[in-house]
Design a protein around this motif. Structure first.
Motif, short mmCIF file in Angstrom:
data_model
loop_
_atom_site.label_atom_id
_atom_site.label_comp_id
_atom_site.label_asym_id
_atom_site.label_seq_id
_atom_site.Cartn_x
_atom_site.Cartn_y
_atom_site.Cartn_z
N SER A 36 0.83 -1.21 0.00
CA SER A 36 0.00 0.00 0.00
C SER A 36 0.86 1.26 0.00
N GLN A 37 2.01 1.20 0.69
CA GLN A 37 2.94 2.34 0.70
C GLN A 37 3.50 2.61 -0.70
N SER A 38 3.86 1.53 -1.41
CA SER A 38 4.40 1.66 -2.76
C SER A 38 3.35 2.23 -3.71
N ALA A 39 2.11 1.74 -3.59
CA ALA A 39 1.02 2.24 -4.43
C ALA A 39 0.75 3.71 -4.14
N ALA A 40 0.84 4.09 -2.87
CA ALA A 40 0.62 5.49 -2.48
C ALA A 40 1.71 6.40 -3.05
N LEU A 41 2.96 5.92 -3.05
CA LEU A 41 4.06 6.72 -3.60
C LEU A 41 3.90 6.93 -5.10
N ILE A 42 3.41 5.89 -5.80
CA ILE A 42 3.16 6.02 -7.24
C ILE A 42 2.06 7.06 -7.46
N GLN A 43 0.99 6.96 -6.67
CA GLN A 43 -0.13 7.90 -6.81
C GLN A 43 0.31 9.33 -6.51
N GLN A 44 1.12 9.50 -5.45
CA GLN A 44 1.56 10.84 -5.05
C GLN A 44 2.57 11.45 -6.03
N SER A 45 3.26 10.58 -6.79
CA SER A 45 4.23 11.12 -7.75
C SER A 45 3.54 11.88 -8.88
N THR A 46 2.25 11.58 -9.09
CA THR A 46 1.53 12.24 -10.19
C THR A 46 0.48 13.21 -9.65
N THR A 47 0.87 14.04 -8.68
CA THR A 47 -0.06 15.07 -8.21
C THR A 47 0.07 16.30 -9.12
N VAL A 48 -1.06 16.91 -9.40
CA VAL A 48 -1.08 18.07 -10.30
C VAL A 48 -0.84 19.33 -9.48
N LYS A 49 0.17 20.10 -9.90
CA LYS A 49 0.52 21.32 -9.18
C LYS A 49 0.03 22.57 -9.94
N ASN A 50 -0.36 23.58 -9.18
CA ASN A 50 -0.74 24.90 -9.73
C ASN A 50 -1.87 24.86 -10.78
N LYS A 51 -2.76 23.90 -10.66
CA LYS A 51 -3.90 23.80 -11.56
C LYS A 51 -5.14 23.44 -10.73
N ASP A 52 -6.30 23.60 -11.33
CA ASP A 52 -7.54 23.25 -10.66
C ASP A 52 -7.70 21.72 -10.70
N ILE A 53 -7.55 21.05 -9.55
CA ILE A 53 -7.54 19.58 -9.53
C ILE A 53 -8.93 18.98 -9.82
N ARG A 54 -9.97 19.82 -9.82
CA ARG A 54 -11.29 19.32 -10.21
C ARG A 54 -11.37 19.11 -11.72
N LYS A 55 -10.56 19.88 -12.42
CA LYS A 55 -10.53 19.80 -13.89
C LYS A 55 -9.41 18.88 -14.37
N PHE A 56 -8.23 19.01 -13.78
CA PHE A 56 -7.07 18.21 -14.17
C PHE A 56 -7.04 16.94 -13.31
N LEU A 57 -7.69 15.90 -13.81
CA LEU A 57 -7.83 14.66 -13.03
C LEU A 57 -6.80 13.61 -13.44
N ASP A 58 -5.78 14.03 -14.20
CA ASP A 58 -4.77 13.08 -14.67
C ASP A 58 -4.00 12.51 -13.48
N GLY A 59 -3.55 11.27 -13.64
CA GLY A 59 -2.73 10.66 -12.60
C GLY A 59 -2.85 9.14 -12.61
N LEU A 60 -2.15 8.51 -11.67
CA LEU A 60 -2.23 7.07 -11.48
C LEU A 60 -2.99 6.82 -10.17
N TYR A 61 -4.08 6.12 -10.26
CA TYR A 61 -4.94 5.92 -9.09
C TYR A 61 -5.15 4.43 -8.80
N VAL A 62 -5.28 4.10 -7.51
CA VAL A 62 -5.58 2.72 -7.11
C VAL A 62 -7.02 2.43 -7.50
N SER A 63 -7.21 1.36 -8.29
CA SER A 63 -8.56 1.03 -8.76
C SER A 63 -9.12 -0.21 -8.08
N GLU A 64 -8.22 -1.08 -7.58
CA GLU A 64 -8.69 -2.33 -6.99
C GLU A 64 -7.67 -2.85 -5.98
#
Length: 190
Positions: free
Chosen positions: A153-181
């Motif tokens: 879970s820590q490794s999955a969280a680090l992957i997810q956190q590596s693709t956080t969107v900076k200086n943009k509206d995160i409601r619009k910019f939903l790009d990233g790697l997310y845990v799906s299952e």
């Protein structure tokens, strides 16, 4: 208000060998071995017999008593890890720029490229004992697997956190790697 004695028993499954020494619980199963130290907690952890672990707290306050069940849950997760293993599936979500995930070093390092069209290469190293691979059947899917639920879970969280969107509206910019299952490597027999 202190409670005189609180304890909980954890049954060790038949196909697992467990041992406790100085607050360090060691579990061996078909998938390997896991060790976890509970020395930071003022609890008594010991084997009553070869297939029962007792977690006990004498004269504990409410918060300290809560730790008894927490430790039991951790031990049960270790049992599950050495028999079934843990597997998290992650999906790449993008609106325009396709996220490219390259896996190297035998599944211990992932490189995320072209995130929001950026040239920067995001490198994430997996925790020890965790492997990441591209999914065979599904496009833009990663599979993170290992024996320890904490490490996976820590490794999955680090992957997810590596693709956080900076200086943009995160409601619009939903790009990233997310845990799906979240599941197990070996399908559980119900």
């Amino acid at each position: 208000m202190k409670e005189l004695n609180t304890f909980k028993l954890v049954k060790v499954p038949d196909n697992i060998t467990a041992s406790v020494k100085c607050g360090v619980v060691t579990v061996k199963g078909s998938r390997g071995e896991l060790k976890k130290s509970f020395k930071h907690l003022a609890l008594d952890i010991y084997m009553v017999d070869k297939n029962t672990i007792k977690v006990e707290k004498w004269f504990g306050k409410k918060k300290q008593i809560a730790a008894v069940r927490t430790v039991c849950s951790h031990i049960e997760n270790m049992f599950k890890g050495v028999t079934l293993g843990f597997q998290y599936k992650m999906r790449a979500v993008y609106a325009h720029f396709p996220i490219n995930c390259a896996i190297s070093e035998g599944g211990s390092l992932i490189e995320v490229r072209n995130f929001l069209g950026e040239k920067y290469i995001r490198k994430v190293r997996m925790a020890p004992g965790v492997t990441v691979e591209n999914s065979k059947g599904q496009k833009d899917e990663l599979v993170v697997s290992g024996n320890s639920i904490d490490a996976v879970s820590q490794s999955a969280a680090l992957i997810q956190q590596s693709t956080t969107v900076k200086n943009k509206d995160i409601r619009k910019f939903l790009d990233g790697l997310y845990v799906s299952e979240k599941g197990t490597v070996v399908a559980a027999e119900d």
